[in-house]
Structures are given as structure tokens and as C-alpha cells.
Design a protein around this motif. Structure first.
Motif, PDB file in Angstrom:
ATOM      1  N   THR A 140       0.832  -1.190   0.000  1.00 27.34           N
ATOM      2  CA  THR A 140       0.000   0.000   0.000  1.00 27.34           C
ATOM      3  C   THR A 140       0.870   1.243   0.000  1.00 27.34           C
ATOM      4  OG1 THR A 140      -1.666  -1.204   1.236  1.00 27.34           O
ATOM      5  CG2 THR A 140      -1.863   1.173   1.198  1.00 27.34           C
ATOM      6  N   LYS A 141       0.465   2.244  -0.741  1.00 27.41           N
ATOM      7  CA  LYS A 141       1.287   3.437  -0.887  1.00 27.41           C
ATOM      8  C   LYS A 141       0.574   4.650  -0.310  1.00 27.41           C
ATOM      9  CE  LYS A 141      -0.448   4.630  -5.501  1.00 27.41           C
ATOM     10  NZ  LYS A 141      -0.096   4.919  -6.903  1.00 27.41           N
ATOM     11  N   ARG A 142       1.318   5.759  -0.272  1.00 26.61           N
ATOM     12  CA  ARG A 142       0.732   7.036   0.093  1.00 26.61           C
ATOM     13  C   ARG A 142       0.390   7.783  -1.189  1.00 26.61           C
ATOM     14  NH1 ARG A 142       0.443   9.795   4.693  1.00 26.61           N
ATOM     15  NH2 ARG A 142       1.947   8.447   5.746  1.00 26.61           N
ATOM     16  N   TYR A 143      -0.828   8.234  -1.299  1.00 25.98           N
ATOM     17  CA  TYR A 143      -1.287   8.925  -2.490  1.00 25.98           C
ATOM     18  C   TYR A 143      -1.024  10.423  -2.360  1.00 25.98           C
ATOM     19  CZ  TYR A 143      -3.645   4.533  -3.484  1.00 25.98           C
ATOM     20  OH  TYR A 143      -3.912   3.201  -3.734  1.00 25.98           O
ATOM     21  N   PRO A 144      -0.807  11.110  -3.476  1.00 27.66           N
ATOM     22  CA  PRO A 144      -0.584  12.556  -3.391  1.00 27.66           C
ATOM     23  C   PRO A 144      -1.829  13.265  -2.903  1.00 27.66           C
ATOM     24  CG  PRO A 144      -0.826  11.855  -5.683  1.00 27.66           C
ATOM     25  CD  PRO A 144      -0.755  10.604  -4.860  1.00 27.66           C
TER      26      PRO A 144
END
Length: 678
Positions: free
Chosen positions: A2-6
Motif C-alpha cells: 500500500t502506498k501514500r497517495y498525493p
């Protein structure tokens, strides 16, 4: 991972907090703008949805534009560090337009054109309405697309409804020509040989009407699909001049709580960011769990539409004026319900409305600023507290994703087809409530869930739940079969695999494309009266069932439970089929609680699905998490209606609001929430 979205807007890289703002209602009182700006800053608000329903203030006469008040508002925002989602005003047209161009008004299914009034009382196909919208949006784009206070476009408001005018009839026929190509193909897909309904010329096709045709189910579902496509086409028409002026500004259209009229899976493809309006009926019962789980499902649905953080575009800071009973939010509930949206993936908390309208239908709807006009109110303090909390959370939580390993299947055309089915229980098979009933089990367990369509990629999920998958085309059936064969766990229920994408019954035995995967044949489905009941024993416990009972034959599936009564006592009520490396479960009847939580707790453990907290949660308390792949942000929420204590697991936790370490137990007051970093 899972990533961090802008952030939704690089101009405002923090949680957005604000409300719908209508300065056009206060042009006679210019001092109101100055006071509102002061109060916005005081409440830790940073963004407003501006100009919704402002067409008459922007163009009071055809071709006469008055943007000065909007210039002043946006300039005042920019000077004070405030921002705006600038709305297009197409949600309600001015009276001069309806009078001069009556074709812009909708025609109902009864083929009677509406009078001027209300909202969304306009035809999305009308050339005149499209022309007027293009002119207005072009001028807005020219003037404000690069304004420093504008962070994005709020296109119209709560799209919905349909028109049956001649323009729309022609558009529907053209849509059908593109889909089917020939009348022969259309007649087969709609099964028009029934009741001698065979179409011999495209001009014979009319949209569903109460005084005409409403019993051709293939036509009904196609009409609803057309309405979605035509609405999206209008949205794109609105968006075009805005994007031409500044492609970098995001655009959205606020959606609604499990709205029936539009297929949001398709609509989500058109918007840059999903936004929606949530209005729970809090405090109707002692425990808030039922309402909370319903809205948690909605939050997860709207996050899942694009698979990234969404916007809570509207909520009430206090009460509504349109629910059967307009209850005030009890202490703690405003923060709890606002943070619930954040926990499930929202990067905004916004309200309807900023300042109460003085007159008309929403003059008693909740607002940040009441008719008293100052900040010395309980509601203003509640809103300020949320603003302060969002500022504390922004550096950690903003843009974090959700790592769900469970998916629940929900489709709009399946929903429409179920409602049209005419049997087996016309007083209600309760599709939506059934889906959320399955979902609530995971909510109670504190397990994160995505909501997906039947055509979604399922490879990321360890457990997929597809209740009442009545409309199941062959392509989707193959997808579910491949998922199970590759090692996934699938759960589906009665009233699944019945019709194809054209609402034609599958031949060769239900559940159609899933018959091999599930290892069973469904022979008959019985609808039960409200006073009827059946039941079964599973894993040593007895459970009651109601509404629907499917009479099935195992074709390789292992029988886990059997009916206890009626002429089909001893027939399978719950089965599992080991298929490839996976398992496919079939629940043949609608069970009552506490079956679902116990059933899914066992399946989740077997499938390796982890709970957000590795401990048992009290009833009505849930835990949700967001993660950037390195840290997890855990929200423990108490919707039980009473104080609760929650045991933490062995991980190290830090309170996101205070920075203090947290171990052992959490004491949660009524309507309490704790937000932790793990």
C-alpha cells in the motif's frame, strides 16, 4: 505494498475541512462575507464548495453576467489563506431559461413536461441546456481556472434523475443501435417474443412508462444503463471547457449514499476524485452500530470506486431537516462520525452548510453558523474540534491507503435486475441490506474491506464475498472460477447465477456459470412470509433463517449444515466445494445474527486475513486502519452507545493527537474514538 497517495490538490496538501458556502444568498448584506471569513479561520476550516445553485446570481438575464460578487469572494479567500471547490451552477437553472426555453425542463415517465422548479429538473440531452451550460462553464473557466484560491471544480450537484423527452428517446435508440447493431440482436436480448413485443423498427422503441411498457426486464436494465451513460456524457460536456482552461485542476461530482439511479462504477471513471454526501440517522437506537456499519460500507464503497482516498463532500455538522426525526448529534458524535470517514479513506471532512439559509426548504438544516450568527454555539465548537484534529493528523495520515484483503461484491445492474425479477418474494428480497449484513460481520471484527464489482481483479484478496449475485454473466463467472481455482476463498448465496447480462435466465441449471465452482445445483427457491422461519445448525450452534430458502443438490460440495424444518428438512443449507487450490462456500438461506460474525471470523482466520487489532472487540466497537506501507494508522471507534474498554495487542502504539505512547487498554467513552500510529 500500500502506498501514500498525493494530496487531492497540491495547493492544499493537508486534510480539507469546510462546507458548502452560498454568499450569493447574502449579496444584500456585504458585511456577511467579512464575518464568514473570520469564522472560517476560527473554525480551522480551509476550503469551501462555492457557487452551487448560483446561476441566477451569475447570469440574472440571458447573456448578462455578474461575476463581481464571485471575484470578491475568491479574492477574499486568497487573501486569507482559504480555498474553494468552485462549482458549476447547472444543478438548478434560472427561471428565465425555463420560461424562454421550455425544452430544458424534464419530461417524466408519464410523458408530461415538468414546470420550472426544484433541482435537477433539466434534460441532460437538450441542445439548448447543453449550449447554456457550455457558455456558463466556459466563462467560469476563463475567469477562475488559474485563480490562486481555486483548488478544483465541483461539477453540478448530486447528479440524478431521468428525462423521457423526444431528445432522450432518440438518444436511447441511438445508444441501443450502438450496443446491439441489429433489431434481431435486440429482440433476442430483450426476449421480445414474449407477449408479442417483437420490435420491427427502431422508432417503435420507447423508454419504460407507467402507461406503456415496464415489464420487459432487458429493456428496463438497458434504460437504466443508458441513463447512467447519458448523465456521464453530460458531466463530460460540463467538464470539457474547464479542463481546456486548466487541465491540472481536479474535477469531481458529489455522489450519494448507495444511490440507486446511477451506476457509480461507471461514473467514477469520469471524475478525477470521488466525493460523496453522507447523512446518517444517528441516535435512532441505543446502539449506533447498524447505522455506523451501513455508512462504513458506503465509505468503503466510495474509496473502492477508484481505489484511492476520496472526499466526504457533505455531512451535517449537527442535524438535517429532512429525515423522519431530526436528532441533534450527541456529545462526541460529530468528531466520531467525521473521523469515521477519515478512517475509511477520506482526505476531507466537509459539511452542508456553512451558514444557514434564512428562508426556503433548508432554512432549518444544520450548519456551522446558525441563525444567531456567531461562534458561541455547541455546533461551532464541535466543528472547530474536528478542524484542530485534522490539522494534527495531516502529516501522518493524509494520503495513506487501505490494505484490504477481503472484498465484497456490489453491482448496480445486478441491483436493478433483482428489483425487476418479479419473484420469488415481491415484498422484498433486500439485496442492499443483505450485502451490508455480510459486510457488518467484518466491521464488527475490525477487518478492512474493499467493495468491488463482479468484473474486478480479485487477485489481491484472500476472501471474496458475493451475496445474491443474481446477474452473473459468463465472463464474470469465469473470473470467479479462476479466482477459486488459484487458491481464493469465495462465499456466495441463494439467488446467484440466475440471469446473464441481458437479464435472460441461464439455461442448464442454476447457479449458472458458478455451478461447477460451487459443486451444486439449485432446483427451487422458496420465498417465506414474515411469520415463516427455518433454521440450521453450523459448527455446533443453531441459527434461524428467514425470507428465502434455496433447495439445492450437492454435486461434489461438502454439506456443512442442513435445514431443520419444512418438507426440505435435511437438505443442504450451507456447503463448501474444494475447487483447485481454493474453496467456494454457498449459503442457501438468509441467516439471522449472530451467524455472520461467527462464520466470517472462522473463514477469515482460515484464509489468513488479519484483524486491524489482534484482540476481540466489544459489540458496536470497530477498528479500521490506513497505511502507507511503513506505518499503520489505527482508528478505534465506539458506536455501541455506552462506554467501552478495548484491549490492545502487543504492537507499539502512539496517540496521533497527543504523541503519547499507548499500551494495555483503551478506555472509550460513549461516542468515543482513539487514533493511533502503529
Amino acid at each position: 505494498m500500500t502506498k501514500r497517495y498525493p494530496p487531492i490538490s497540491a495547493k492544499l496538501p493537508v486534510f480539507m475541512h469546510g462546507a458548502d458556502y452560498n454568499p450569493d444568498q447574502w449579496l444584500h448584506a456585504p458585511e456577511v462575507l467579512k464575518e464568514d471569513v473570520r469564522l472560517m479561520k476560527l473554525s480551522h476550516s480551509n476550503v469551501m464548495a462555492l457557487g452551487i445553485f448560483a446561476w441566477a446570481a451569475l447570469e440574472p438575464e440571458e447573456g448578462v453576467f455578474t461575476f463581481e460578487w464571485l471575484d470578491k469572494t475568491l479574492d477574499e479567500f486568497a487573501a486569507n489563506g482559504l480555498y474553494a471547490w468552485l462549482a458549476t451552477p447547472s444543478g438548478a437553472r434560472p427561471a428565465w431559461m425555463s420560461q424562454k426555453y421550455p425544452e430544458v425542463l424534464r419530461v417524466g415517465a408519464n410523458r408530461v413536461r415538468n414546470l420550472h422548479g426544484a433541482r435537477h429538473n433539466h434534460c441532460y440531452t437538450s441542445p439548448v441546456y447543453r449550449e447554456k451550460v457550455a457558455i456558463m462553464n466556459g466563462k467560469l473557466a476563463e475567469r477562475y481556472a488559474h485563480h490562486p484560491a481555486v483548488v478544483g471544480w465541483h461539477i453540478s450537484n448530486e447528479f440524478g434523475g431521468e428525462c423521457h423527452c423526444d431528445y432522450c428517446q432518440d438518444a436511447f435508440r441511438e445508444w441501443l443501435k450502438r450496443k446491439y447493431g441489429t433489431l434481431e440482436a435486440l429482440n433476442h436480448a430483450w426476449w421480445n417474443a414474449f407477449w408479442a413485443h417483437t420490435i420491427t423498427d427502431w422508432s417503435q422503441i420507447q423508454s419504460p412508462a407507467p402507461h406503456g411498457e415496464m415489464a420487459v426486464h432487458g429493456m428496463n436494465v438497458d434504460w437504466r444503463r443508458f441513463v447512467t451513460d447519458q448523465t456521464i456524457d453530460f458531466y463530460r460536456w460540463e467538464e470539457a471547457p474547464l479542463k481546456a482552461a486548466n487541465p491540472a485542476l481536479p474535477a469531481t461530482a458529489n455522489m450519494m449514499d448507495l444511490f440507486d439511479g446511477l451506476d457509480y462504477w461507471k461514473f467514477a471513471e469520469a471524475v478525477d476524485v470521488v466525493s460523496w454526501d453522507a447523512y446518517p440517522t444517528w441516535h435512532a437506537e441505543a446502539s449506533e452500530a447498524q447505522v455506523a456499519s451501513w455508512f462504513a460500507f458506503n465509505h468503503d464503497l466510495f474509496r473502492s470506486l477508484k481505489g484511492k482516498p476520496f472526499m466526504l463532500m457533505e455531512s451535517t455538522p449537527s442535524l438535517t431537516n429532512w429525515q423522519p426525526v431530526s436528532k441533534l448529534k450527541r456529545p462526541g458524535m460529530h468528531k466520531l462520525s467525521s473521523m469515521q470517514a477519515i478512517a475509511h479513506g477520506s482526505d476531507t471532512v466537509q459539511y452542508f452548510q456553512w451558514r444557514k439559509s434564512r428562508g426556503s426548504s433548508e432554512k432549518f438544516h444544520g450548519a456551522v453558523v446558525d441563525h444567531v450568527g456567531h461562534e458561541h454555539t455547541r455546533v461551532f465548537r464541535d466543528v472547530t474540534e474536528v478542524g484542530e484534529t485534522l490539522e494534527k493528523l495531516s502529516s501522518d495520515v493524509l494520503g495513506a491507503g487501505t490494505d484490504a484483503r477481503v472484498a465484497i461484491v456490489f453491482d448496480w445492474d445486478n441491483r436493478w435486475a433483482i428489483r425487476d425479477a418479479q419473484g420469488p418474494r415481491n415484498m422484498g428480497v433486500h439485496y442492499e441490506q443483505t450485502v451490508v449484513q455480510h459486510y457488518r460481520a467484518f466491521w464488527e471484527l475490525g477487518i478492512s474491506v474493499d467493495v468491488v464489482s463482479r468484473h474486478a481483479d480479485l487477485s489481491a484478496y484472500k476472501l471474496v464475498v458475493a451475496p445474491m449475485m443474481y446477474m452473473l454473466d459468463d465472463a464474470a463467472g469465469r473470473k470467479f472460477e479462476a479466482y477459486v481455482e488459484a487458491g481464493g476463498t469465495l462465499v456466495t448465496t441463494y439467488w446467484s447465477g440466475i440471469v446473464d447480462e441481458n437479464d435472460l435466465c441461464h439455461l442448464g441449471g442454476f447457479p449458472g456459470p458458478l455451478r461447477k465452482t460451487l459443486g451444486l445445483w439449485s432446483e427451487e427457491l422458496e420465498g417465506l412470509h414474515p411469520h415463516d422461519a427455518n433454521g440450521f445448525v453450523y459448527d455446533g450452534a443453531a441459527y434461524e433463517s428467514h425470507e428465502l430458502c434455496d433447495l439445492i443438490h450437492s454435486e461434489g460440495a461438502e454439506v456443512l449444515a442442513t435445514y431443520e424444518s419444512d418438507f426440505y428438512a435435511g437438505r443442504p443449507a450451507l456447503t463448501v466445494n474444494r475447487f483447485g487450490r481454493g474453496k467456494a462456500y454457498y449459503l442457501a438461506t438468509r441467516a439471522k445474527e449472530p451467524f455472520y460474525e461467527r462464520f466470517y471470523a472462522k473463514l477469515a482466520a482460515e484464509a489468513g486475513v488479519k484483524r486491524v487489532l489482534g484482540t476481540e472487540l466489544p459489540a458496536g466497537v470497530t477498528a479500521q486502519a490506513r497505511t502507507d506501507g511503513e506505518n499503520e494508522y489505527v482508528f478505534v471507534m465506539n458506536f455501541s452507545g455506552a462506554p467501552q474498554t478495548v484491549a490492545l495487542d502487543a504492537h507499539a502504539y502512539v496517540d496521533l493527537e497527543t504523541g503519547a505512547s499507548v499500551t494495555g487498554e483503551l478506555a472509550l467513552p460513549t461516542n468515543g474514538i482513539r487514533m493511533l500510529k502503529r
